[in-house]
Design a protein around this motif. Sequence first.
Motif, PDB file in Angstrom:
ATOM      1  N   THR A  59       0.928  -1.416  -0.537  1.00 14.30           N
ATOM      2  CA  THR A  59      -0.669  -0.469   0.025  1.00 14.30           C
ATOM      3  C   THR A  59       0.518   1.474  -0.406  1.00 14.30           C
ATOM      4  N   ASN A 107      -4.147  -0.221  -3.634  1.00 13.23           N
ATOM      5  CA  ASN A 107      -6.149   0.255  -2.791  1.00 13.23           C
ATOM      6  C   ASN A 107      -6.022  -0.269  -1.717  1.00 13.23           C
ATOM      7  N   GLN A 108      -6.164   0.357  -0.288  1.00 19.02           N
ATOM      8  CA  GLN A 108      -5.522   0.452   1.046  1.00 19.02           C
ATOM      9  C   GLN A 108      -7.045  -1.209   1.490  1.00 19.02           C
ATOM     10  N   THR A 160      -6.167  -4.080  -0.686  1.00 18.07           N
ATOM     11  CA  THR A 160      -5.512  -4.941   0.038  1.00 18.07           C
ATOM     12  C   THR A 160      -5.653  -5.602   1.445  1.00 18.07           C
ATOM     13  N   PRO A 186      -3.923   7.271  -0.660  1.00 16.20           N
ATOM     14  CA  PRO A 186      -2.538   7.006  -0.902  1.00 16.20           C
ATOM     15  C   PRO A 186      -1.420   7.980  -0.992  1.00 16.20           C
TER      16      PRO A 186
END
Length: 306
Positions: free
Chosen positions: A81, A87-88, A91, A301
Amino acid sequence: MDITVNILMTIATAATPLLIAAIGELVVERSGVLNLGVEGMMVMGTIGGFGAAYLTGNPWIGLFAGIALGAIFSLLFAVMTLSLATNQVATGLSLTILGLGLSGMMGTNFVGLPGERLPNLYIPVLTDIPVIGRLLFGQDPIFYMSIVLVIAVAWFLFRTRTGLTLRSIGDSHTSAHALGIQVIRYRYLAVVFGGACAGLAGAHLSLVYTPQWVENMTAGRGWIALALVVFASWRPLRVLAGAYIFGAVWIGQLHAQAFGIPVPSQFLSSLPYLATIVVLVLISRNKRLTMMNTPASLGQPFVPDR
């Protein structure tokens, strides 16, 4: 009175993994990172703690192994990430699924085996004090670690320059970067700290709460820890209170079943998760409360020079 003391001690035991996982996630989210992989990191800490303790016969080695596995898993999340800007949310969910599957594979040979339990603290005279002795001086070591952890995190976030820097990154990573702050470095450290806390919480489950290995024994506690952070409005002391409230709900449904209350056991087992949903719904209705301490850059991000 003995029954009351036993219930209070079991509430503390049930609340401890929730508290540790939530306080670690609070630090992560204060840095602006949303880690939905807490459940996966917790379950890796669970199998790491049990497996290392069983193979060595030393629960303390198991404890450190659980912390290490949680930290390693969080480092994988951080690379994905923070360095690769994935993408948090996606993930974190992927790592949770990976952790559940990988822990099940690693723990195949440990199912049904007796585990090594961390002994409770015993201080002569103090532990023998009626009522409060066992509550204050007879808990497991991780219980005391959790209390120290809450105090240390509260002091770090609101009484140190580094804590202020971390919170500023969570509020505006662009502004922090413009001031010369190494955003990625701070977030890496926060994520690894959160993963280590999740691993410690998982190790507590297999070394104290239920000293054995059962697949998926975290049973959604990682998700409850995530909800606790929102419930507490990203404040450490509120996390402490919330963890014990949820711990009381968790233990309450178990005692309700033991006392033979004429309510379907499936409904009683769902109470902790139902309470989580109710709390989140109530909080979401108050937008001012929700936004008051929410890190403005949470989940966004950050890539320097882009």
